[in-house]
Design a protein around this motif. Structure first.
Motif: not given
Length: 218
Positions: A2-7, A43-44, A61-62
């Protein structure tokens, strides 16, 4: 993913710090830390700035698995320049990894990877004398100091004591105590402990961010 892992994956892929990503996203370093810890989500607007900077899609990223494209970057993504670029940082003196003393001032330049120099444009080298940090920085090597990066607990910092003496140690700071610890293969080195009741002034000159072994200079 998810977002956390993508970052997290994005930072690894482009070899950037939380602070550098925060500047790109227009947020604080603490916000990036919160994202990676799963305590909040960007945020977006931040997502868009990161995507635009690296030529990615917001979905990278999302969405789950958005950064899961192996070594192949998506169409339009920015690829770091593979051709090495020459870069140098000034060698301003020597720092004693042992008893504190004022460094000599030198007039030389030491080669440094372009990417490191780009991330630390104000950094400078000091040459290590002494063995109190020999487990991490052996005598004779060149340590790169970023004067704009304040040392955190556990950082290796260069400090001056009482206005003139310089020393390089692992720094630990408590509510009223500063401890500068050696990391040496040799016995006999002790912590420098400074408390709020001591009549000593301590000035931080920066954090060690990279080093160059002396044998690679020959």
């Amino acid at each position: 993913m998810g977002i956390r892992e993508n970052i997290v994956e994005l930072r690894k892929r482009y070899d950037i710090t939380q602070e550098e990503l925060a500047k790109i996203a227009g947020v604080s370093r603490g916000a990036v830390s919160q994202w990676e810890g799963g305590f909040s989500e960007p945020r977006m607007g931040s997502i868009q700035r990161i995507a635009d900077h690296y030529g990615l899609k917001k979905s990278n990223l999302i969405e789950d698995g958005g950064m899961n494209f192996g070594s192949d970057l998506p169409h339009g993504a920015k690829i770091p320049n593979s051709e090495p670029k020459p870069a140098y940082a000034p060698l301003l003196g020597r720092v004693h990894a042992g008893a504190a003393q004022e460094p000599d001032i030198l007039d030389e330049k030491i080669p440094v990877p372009y990417e490191v120099r780009e991330r630390h444009p104000d950094a400078y080298f000091l040459q290590v004398e002494g063995n109190c940090m020999s487990k991490v920085y052996p005598e004779g090597c060149y340590i790169l100091i970023d004067p704009s990066r304040a040392p955190q607990n556990g950082s290796v910092a260069v400090v001056s004591i009482d206005g003139s003496d310089y020393v390089m140690r692992r720094m630990y700071r408590g509510a009223s105590t500063l401890v500068l610890s050696p990391e040496s293969w040799d016995e006999g080195y002790e912590d420098i402990v400074i408390t709020s009741s001591d009549e000593h002034s301590v000035e931080f000159h920066g954090t060690v961010v990279w080093f160059q072994p002396s044998e690679e200079m020959e």
